[in-house]
Design a protein around this motif. Structure first.
Motif: not given
Length: 392
Positions: A18-26
């Motif tokens: 989903s992307g780099v970092g937890a924020d991208a996935a959330i």
């Protein structure tokens, strides 16, 4: 041995399709039209995320992705200014087993050796001097400990998809016992070069191989005192946990198997000093395409059957895919955003399988801050974490 205090969680970082970092996935999970992430991270360039480029020469791509997540966690939590002693820092990793693809040049050479010794020597010269070190299952533990300058107790778990929870449990124990001030805990996998996909499909445990996704996820657990001393604000407290052995798959959902996991969850709730009525959110971890999900939902419906009301229930793998050895960590980072939202996004709301009763809701009660995270692996293990959400 009982805990002297409950550890808190102050950071989560990850690398996913989903992307780099937890924020991208959330952000993807909470969006109106979430997209299925790229299941393979074989081509993800993580060179800019690793402080020591020389390390890349001695680890596999899967290890590099995991180490990048550990590096991002350190940056997010200002780990360069960490005040605790290196001897009171630990690292706990759930790692996938190394695979033949990690050392392909060497295996090519071995194959050629059956034909001619001279050809074997020529092929060996093409491999890296450290080829047999690439893909070792404890590479991320080693380099991650160096990155955090962590010299305290540590562990590496090379097993199946519930082990990210195991790493959090073991880290929480040592922080809670006062043996560590902080611990990095999580896991990673790379199924683009793993035999797990074919094995699971061959045993009828997954109908869709695309449900298995590469990923790496790590969280930071520490004492409240250490968090305060380093200017980090907790967003969750680890209250209790449990585990159960369900036996060899496929699951037939008999009373004995399901009761083992139900008892483990009930015991964790009891140790946490609460009742099922105090839990406002359950985040399950099995993937839709597996019989493990049916088993997990059956157990949860039985645990809350006698409660005054069912909590909200969501399954992140419906959007993220099954992250296997990295499962169960992203959910920690999403707690406050889910509570602030007040209801679950439709994409992660499950439909109850035939024969499973459970009137779970989509609305999250803000007066019930306790969250239950569960994971049933397709290999026959089950775990649960009980955490208490803290407002940011």
């Amino acid at each position: 041995m009982n805990l002297t205090h409950n550890p808190v969680i102050t950071g989560v970082e990850m690398m996913t399709g989903s992307g780099v970092g937890a924020d991208a996935a959330i952000n993807n999970i909470l969006s109106d039209t979430p997209v299925r992430p790229n299941p393979c991270l074989a081509d993800l360039d993580v060179r800019q995320l690793l402080p020591d480029r020389k390390v890349l020469k001695t680890i596999s791509q899967t290890d590099a992705v995991a180490l990048a997540a550990v590096a991002r966690l350190k940056e997010q939590c200002n780990g360069d200014q960490e005040q605790s002693s290196p001897w009171r820092r630990g690292v706990y990793v759930s790692a996938q087993p190394s695979t033949a693809d990690d050392n392909q040049y060497y295996f090519d050479a071995v194959e050629e050796s059956q034909k001619q010794v001279r050809e074997f020597g020529a092929r060996c010269m093409q491999s890296k001097p450290v080829t047999l070190l690439i893909g070792l299952p404890n590479n991320v533990l080693c380099y991650g400990s160096m990155l955090w300058n962590a010299k305290g107790p540590n562990s590496n778990y090379t097993a199946v998809e519930h082990c990210a929870h195991i790493s959090v449990m073991q880290a929480a124990r040592r922080v809670g016992w006062g043996k560590l001030d902080l611990a990095v805990a999580g896991g990673f996998n790379g199924h683009h070069n793993n035999l797990d996909t074919k094995v699971l499909q061959a045993n009828g445990l997954y109908s869709d191989a695309s449900s298995l996704c590469d990923g790496a996820a790590f969280c930071l657990l520490e004492t409240r005192q250490n968090a305060s001393a380093n200017g980090r604000r907790p967003f969750a407290e680890v209250v209790a946990w449990g585990s159960a052995q369900l036996g060899r798959p496929p699951f037939n959902l008999d009373d004995d198997r399901s009761s083992r996991f139900a008892q483990a969850i009930s015991l964790a709730i009891h140790k946490g000093g609460i009742s099922p009525d105090d839990i406002g959110l359950v985040l399950a971890g099995a993937a839709r395409e597996s019989t493990a999900e049916t088993c997990e939902l059956l157990v949860l419906s039985r645990v809350f059957a006698k409660a005054r009301g069912f909590p909200a229930l969501g399954l992140f793998p419906r959007v993220t895919g099954d992250l296997m050895q990295a499962s169960g960590i992203l959910e920690l980072a999403a707690l406050n955003r889910l509570y602030d939202r007040g209801k679950l996004p439709p994409a992660i709301v499950p439909q109850m399988p035939v024969g499973v009763d459970g009137n779970f809701t989509t609305a999250i009660d803000p007066e019930k801050p306790y969250v239950l995270l569960t994971k049933v692996s397709c290999s026959g293990q089950a775990t649960c974490l009980l955490v208490k959400r803290e407002k940011e």
